[in-house]
Design a protein around this motif. Structure first.
Motif, PDB file in Angstrom:
ATOM      1  N   LEU A   4      -1.994  37.297  22.542  1.00  0.00           N
ATOM      2  CA  LEU A   4      -1.208  38.441  22.700  1.00  0.00           C
ATOM      3  C   LEU A   4      -0.959  38.716  24.226  1.00  0.00           C
ATOM      4  N   VAL A   6      -0.964  41.547  26.375  1.00  0.00           N
ATOM      5  CA  VAL A   6      -1.221  43.292  26.339  1.00  0.00           C
ATOM      6  C   VAL A   6      -0.925  43.886  27.776  1.00  0.00           C
ATOM      7  N   ALA A  17      -1.185  52.551  20.574  1.00  0.00           N
ATOM      8  CA  ALA A  17      -0.926  51.413  20.874  1.00  0.00           C
ATOM      9  C   ALA A  17       0.382  51.255  20.153  1.00  0.00           C
ATOM     10  N   THR A  18       1.428  50.409  20.870  1.00  0.00           N
ATOM     11  CA  THR A  18       2.848  50.172  20.763  1.00  0.00           C
ATOM     12  C   THR A  18       3.150  48.889  20.928  1.00  0.00           C
ATOM     13  N   ARG A  19       3.657  48.427  19.904  1.00  0.00           N
ATOM     14  CA  ARG A  19       4.096  46.986  19.861  1.00  0.00           C
ATOM     15  C   ARG A  19       5.538  46.849  20.399  1.00  0.00           C
ATOM     16  N   GLY A  23       7.153  41.253  21.488  1.00  0.00           N
ATOM     17  CA  GLY A  23       6.045  40.811  20.632  1.00  0.00           C
ATOM     18  C   GLY A  23       4.879  41.161  21.715  1.00  0.00           C
ATOM     19  N   SER A  24       4.951  41.782  22.826  1.00  0.00           N
ATOM     20  CA  SER A  24       3.810  42.104  23.490  1.00  0.00           C
ATOM     21  C   SER A  24       3.146  43.449  22.962  1.00  0.00           C
ATOM     22  N   TRP A  25       2.236  44.105  23.420  1.00  0.00           N
ATOM     23  CA  TRP A  25       1.736  45.382  23.337  1.00  0.00           C
ATOM     24  C   TRP A  25       1.590  46.110  24.722  1.00  0.00           C
ATOM     25  N   LEU A  46      -7.272  47.418  19.634  1.00  0.00           N
ATOM     26  CA  LEU A  46      -6.573  46.516  19.068  1.00  0.00           C
ATOM     27  C   LEU A  46      -6.804  45.825  17.747  1.00  0.00           C
ATOM     28  N   GLU A  49      -5.723  48.522  15.138  1.00  0.00           N
ATOM     29  CA  GLU A  49      -4.326  48.305  14.865  1.00  0.00           C
ATOM     30  C   GLU A  49      -3.909  47.109  13.924  1.00  0.00           C
ATOM     31  N   LEU A  50      -4.624  45.826  14.290  1.00  0.00           N
ATOM     32  CA  LEU A  50      -4.291  44.592  13.706  1.00  0.00           C
ATOM     33  C   LEU A  50      -5.122  44.480  12.333  1.00  0.00           C
TER      34      LEU A  50
END
Length: 74
Positions: A4, A6, A17-19, A23-25, A46, A49-50
């Protein structure tokens, strides 16, 4: 294994956290960028969030920069 991109904003008032569409964060971290505090907070946020453990999240490049490449072990 997932890689990823970030972007980090340390010293934020609110941790979030915002996607992004690409596709990046984008991570807003409360911790200052000193002594690895922001990096530790990045890993914890992270992982939360995941839905993975903190041990599965590793910063591959960008340790001292605001843009980082992060590896997630599946």
């Amino acid at each position: 294994m997932t890689l990823l991109t970030v972007r980090v904003k340390p010293n934020a008032r609110v941790q979030r956290a915002t996607r992004l569409d690409d596709g990046s964060w984008l991570l807003h971290l409360k911790a200052p960028p000193q002594d690895g505090k922001a990096n530790r907070e990045l890993i914890a946020l992270l992982a939360q969030e995941l839905g993975v453990t903190k041990a599965q999240v590793k910063i591959k490049s960008g340790q001292s920069g605001r843009t980082k490449r992060v590896e997630i072990d599946d």
